[in-house]
Design an enzyme around this catalytic site. Structure first.
Site, PDB file in Angstrom:
ATOM      1  N   CYS A  54       9.020   1.677  77.420  1.00 47.18           N
ATOM      2  CA  CYS A  54       8.374   0.584  76.687  1.00 47.18           C
ATOM      3  C   CYS A  54       7.123   0.112  77.437  1.00 47.18           C
ATOM      4  O   CYS A  54       7.225  -0.616  78.431  1.00 47.18           O
ATOM      5  CB  CYS A  54       9.361  -0.572  76.519  1.00 47.18           C
ATOM      6  SG  CYS A  54       8.625  -2.009  75.743  1.00 47.18           S
ATOM      7  N   CYS A  84       6.542  -3.677  77.446  1.00 47.77           N
ATOM      8  CA  CYS A  84       7.457  -4.423  78.334  1.00 47.77           C
ATOM      9  C   CYS A  84       7.043  -4.260  79.799  1.00 47.77           C
ATOM     10  O   CYS A  84       7.041  -5.214  80.557  1.00 47.77           O
ATOM     11  CB  CYS A  84       8.897  -3.909  78.216  1.00 47.77           C
ATOM     12  SG  CYS A  84       9.476  -3.630  76.561  1.00 47.77           S
ATOM     13  N   ASP A  85       6.728  -3.030  80.194  1.00 45.51           N
ATOM     14  CA  ASP A  85       6.581  -2.715  81.616  1.00 45.51           C
ATOM     15  C   ASP A  85       5.149  -2.376  82.041  1.00 45.51           C
ATOM     16  O   ASP A  85       4.890  -2.199  83.235  1.00 45.51           O
ATOM     17  CB  ASP A  85       7.486  -1.513  81.969  1.00 45.51           C
ATOM     18  CG  ASP A  85       8.956  -1.805  81.690  1.00 45.51           C
ATOM     19  OD1 ASP A  85       9.340  -2.987  81.790  1.00 45.51           O
ATOM     20  OD2 ASP A  85       9.695  -0.875  81.362  1.00 45.51           O
TER      21      ASP A  85
END
Ligand code: NAP
Length: 303
Positions: A132, A135-136
């Site tokens: 992701c 997200c990261d």
């Protein structure tokens, strides 16, 4: 007892909740993680009618708030099993914590990330391997990254990372992309993006954390190592492994037609977990509407 229990609070499940509540049915939505499903990781949804510039999270929040305002109940527990009651008139949906009874069930459990299947992939998750980018991605500001895949997710991930990272390789096993040409063209304008085509990631090089990836050219068989700190795997999705005792196709996706009916009367499948051709936000929402309408019809037939 609820009229309808919905498993999954992604776009399909949330839309089903809206339709079911508007038909005055009591609704319980069971969700293992958080509302929104896969779409919350999309920075910008560009292809949903009348919402040309909205983030996935903002979109999901609006749909969630709409369902909640209509009176859908939400419980954050992972559904593990569905059993028909002895008299056949209802279903029990079991979670690790509880058991809930409903007259009809809509499975809108989505899908999970496909893994590369490399030996040390799992142990490197959080140490350089991610599924992701939104997200990261921030952990890789100013660093070297690679994205594996050639669909819209991979292309959008690469575009997102191009704004943060020093370098973004896109490693794709063919020379043509499955994702939209507009995004491919946008990536071609980025000086820090490099296409590595006809190639697969064949090894994850690591010293406690990821240090690089080995890529193999499928035409020449040549291998080379790309020094990267982060690899974002975006090679599609596979059905979640919870079958809920309904029929599935060879693909593993639930066997239900456009009416969202499974082989078990009273259990419906909506969204990405259903066997279908086009897995998009708009088709997930459409499935939610159809599944709820069919579930309401089914409940009426019980009388
Ligand atoms: P996808 O469209 O299924 O693409 C998966 C990509 O991964 C393909 O390019 C495929 O290669 C490659 N791949 C599959 N298995 C692989 C393996 N074992 N090793 C290496 N490569 C592999 O998946 P997605 O990008 O996650 O998108 C899923 C759906 O969501 C699609 O319908 C997509 O359009 C949609 N989506 C839409 C948006 C948007 O509209 N904003 C954003 C994200 C996703 P091949 O091409 O060679 O098969």
């Amino acid at each position: 007892m609820y009229d309808i229990i919905i498993i999954g609070a992604g776009p399909a499940g949330l839309t089903a909740a809206i339709y079911a509540r508007r038909a005055s049915k009591s609704v319980l939505v069971l969700e293992a993680l958080t509302y929104g499903g896969q779409i919350i990781n999309t920075p910008s949804i560009a292809n949903y009618p009348a919402a040309p510039d909205i983030s996935g999270f903002e979109f999901a929040t609006k749909v969630y708030e709409q369902a909640e305002a209509l009176g859908a109940e939400f419980v954050y527990e992972k559904a593990a099993d569905i059993q028909r009651s002895e008299n056949g008139a209802s279903f029990f949906v079991k979670t690790d914590e509880n058991e809930y009874e409903g007259k009809a069930v809509i499975i809108a459990a989505g899908s999970v990330n496909r893994k590369l299947g490399l030996p040390n992939e799992e142990e490197l998750v959080g140490r350089g391997v991610s599924y992701c980018a939104t997200c990261d991605g921030a952990f890789y500001r100013g660093k070297r990254t690679a994205v594996a895949g050639g669909g819209n997710t991979a292309l959008e991930d690469a575009l997102y990372l191009a704004d943060l990272a020093e370098k973004v390789y896109i490693v794709h096993r063919r020379d043509a992309f499955r994702g939209e040409e507009t995004t491919v063209n946008a990536l071609k304008q980025r000086p820090n993006v490099e296409f590595v085509l006809n190639s697969s990631v064949t090894k994850l090089c690591a010293d406690k954390k990821l240090t690089g990836i080995e890529v193999t050219d499928k035409n020449t068989g040549e291998t080379r190592e790309l020094a990267v700190d982060g690899l974002f795997v975006a090679i599609g999705r596979v059905p979640s492994d919870i079958g809920f005792n309904v029929g599935t196709r060879d693909s593993g996706y639930i066997d239900a037609g456009e009416d969202c009916r499974t082989n078990v009367p009273g259990i419906f499948a909506a969204g990405d977990c259903r066997e279908k051709e086009v897995r998009q936000l708009v088709t997930a929402a459409a499935d939610g509407a159809v599944a709820a309408t069919e579930a309401v019809r089914y409940i009426a037939s019980l009388r």
